[in-house]
Design a protein around this motif. Sequence first.
Motif, PDB file in Angstrom:
ATOM      1  N   GLY A  63      -8.591   2.532  -7.721  1.00 25.53           N
ATOM      2  CA  GLY A  63      -7.244   2.920  -7.333  1.00 25.53           C
ATOM      3  C   GLY A  63      -6.273   2.917  -8.499  1.00 25.53           C
ATOM      4  N   ARG A  64      -4.988   2.912  -8.180  1.00 27.49           N
ATOM      5  CA  ARG A  64      -3.923   2.873  -9.188  1.00 27.49           C
ATOM      6  C   ARG A  64      -2.871   1.863  -8.745  1.00 27.49           C
ATOM      7  NH1 ARG A  64      -3.317   6.784 -12.774  1.00 27.49           N
ATOM      8  NH2 ARG A  64      -1.042   6.910 -12.646  1.00 27.49           N
ATOM      9  N   ALA A  65      -2.241   1.203  -9.711  1.00 30.76           N
ATOM     10  CA  ALA A  65      -1.271   0.162  -9.377  1.00 30.76           C
ATOM     11  C   ALA A  65      -0.097   0.220 -10.340  1.00 30.76           C
ATOM     12  CB  ALA A  65      -1.914  -1.221  -9.433  1.00 30.76           C
ATOM     13  N   ALA A  66       1.031  -0.327  -9.883  1.00 30.29           N
ATOM     14  CA  ALA A  66       2.222  -0.434 -10.729  1.00 30.29           C
ATOM     15  C   ALA A  66       2.941  -1.728 -10.379  1.00 30.29           C
ATOM     16  CB  ALA A  66       3.160   0.754 -10.521  1.00 30.29           C
ATOM     17  N   LEU A  67       3.581  -2.322 -11.390  1.00 30.16           N
ATOM     18  CA  LEU A  67       4.387  -3.525 -11.205  1.00 30.16           C
ATOM     19  C   LEU A  67       5.848  -3.132 -11.342  1.00 30.16           C
ATOM     20  CD1 LEU A  67       4.166  -6.605 -10.788  1.00 30.16           C
ATOM     21  CD2 LEU A  67       4.304  -6.842 -13.276  1.00 30.16           C
TER      22      LEU A  67
ATOM     23  N   ALA B   8       0.832  -1.199   0.000  1.00 29.76           N
ATOM     24  CA  ALA B   8       0.000   0.000   0.000  1.00 29.76           C
ATOM     25  C   ALA B   8       0.872   1.256   0.000  1.00 29.76           C
ATOM     26  CB  ALA B   8      -0.909  -0.004   1.223  1.00 29.76           C
ATOM     27  N   VAL B   9       0.540   2.201  -0.865  1.00 32.34           N
ATOM     28  CA  VAL B   9       1.265   3.473  -0.942  1.00 32.34           C
ATOM     29  C   VAL B   9       0.272   4.618  -1.057  1.00 32.34           C
ATOM     30  CG1 VAL B   9       3.323   2.441  -1.987  1.00 32.34           C
ATOM     31  CG2 VAL B   9       1.506   3.347  -3.456  1.00 32.34           C
TER      32      VAL B   9
ATOM     33  N   GLU C  34      -2.298   2.070  -4.812  1.00 28.59           N
ATOM     34  CA  GLU C  34      -2.800   3.319  -4.258  1.00 28.59           C
ATOM     35  C   GLU C  34      -4.330   3.249  -4.280  1.00 28.59           C
ATOM     36  OE1 GLU C  34      -3.482   7.886  -5.829  1.00 28.59           O
ATOM     37  OE2 GLU C  34      -1.826   6.704  -6.665  1.00 28.59           O
ATOM     38  N   GLY C  35      -4.947   3.163  -3.126  1.00 33.30           N
ATOM     39  CA  GLY C  35      -6.395   3.047  -3.061  1.00 33.30           C
ATOM     40  C   GLY C  35      -6.829   2.411  -1.755  1.00 33.30           C
TER      41      GLY C  35
ATOM     42  N   ILE D  88      -1.051   2.379 -13.585  1.00 30.04           N
ATOM     43  CA  ILE D  88      -2.241   2.382 -14.415  1.00 30.04           C
ATOM     44  C   ILE D  88      -3.479   2.482 -13.521  1.00 30.04           C
ATOM     45  CG2 ILE D  88      -1.210   1.109 -16.327  1.00 30.04           C
ATOM     46  CD1 ILE D  88      -2.407  -1.434 -15.234  1.00 30.04           C
ATOM     47  N   PRO D  89      -4.554   3.109 -14.045  1.00 31.56           N
ATOM     48  CA  PRO D  89      -5.762   3.292 -13.229  1.00 31.56           C
ATOM     49  C   PRO D  89      -6.633   2.041 -13.200  1.00 31.56           C
ATOM     50  CG  PRO D  89      -6.060   4.310 -15.369  1.00 31.56           C
ATOM     51  CD  PRO D  89      -4.638   3.792 -15.345  1.00 31.56           C
TER      52      PRO D  89
END
Length: 261
Positions: free
Chosen positions: A103-107, A75-76, A120-121, A98-99
């Motif tokens: 929320g938003r996430a990244a790998l 979580a960020v 993020e969410g 990416i949305p």
Amino acid sequence: MLSESAVGAPCWVSLTARDLTTAQRFYGAVMDWRFRPAKLGEQFSVATAEGDPVAGVGAVATSLQIAAAWTPYFAVLSADETAGRVRERGGTVAVGPIPFPNGRAALLSDRDGAVFGVWEGEILTSWRSASHAAPAWLRLRTRDAFDAAIFYGEVLDWACGRPECCEVRYQEEEVVLFSGGRPAARLSSGAVEASPDPAVRPHWQVHFTVKDVEACVRAAAENGGHVIEQDLSGRPPTATLRDPDGAQFRVIAREAGPPPA
């Protein structure tokens, strides 16, 4: 807004599989999970245990030659800022941010190649370790645990001093991450950066808490999986398993909870 002691804590795990039906059949038998459709499309689903979401399962085209694996997410407050920190410190941004609908996430991957994601969410209730034990905890097998702790601390705001951030302690030559007063992850030295064996190269290892480790071992062997190692007489009992696509994970007796402090 993230809950107390949630910033930088594990908040989700996701499986990259070759075939969704095969993965669902295997983990349904081994982990007693049920599955429901996800909003990402027909090749994705959400695994639930006793009604609570515990993991994501998604299939990718075999032509992409992406290894089947479990990936943890942390979580960020900002996926974009976190991705920038990863780049600045020598890590890699593989996908995103990416949305998503909520929320938003990244790998990403760290400097030694261990893959992880950030989210993020809103955090699902089943993963809010400040209130109760999450369905899984993590161990990073890496080259240098102290060096990795510096990287992840700077990227994920570990031990930043704010009440919503995780604590870090050094115990028995390991780095231990605490969220909400509970150990949520451990960082251990000893992995070899260039090893041909994926289990020896730096990677995040997902441990699921289960009621009966021995039953999981039997079900894995009966449903196309492999038992890498097992310690059924240990305190707590544990086992390392591999699913039919080659993704490895560990199971640990639920009464033991997360790794002891």
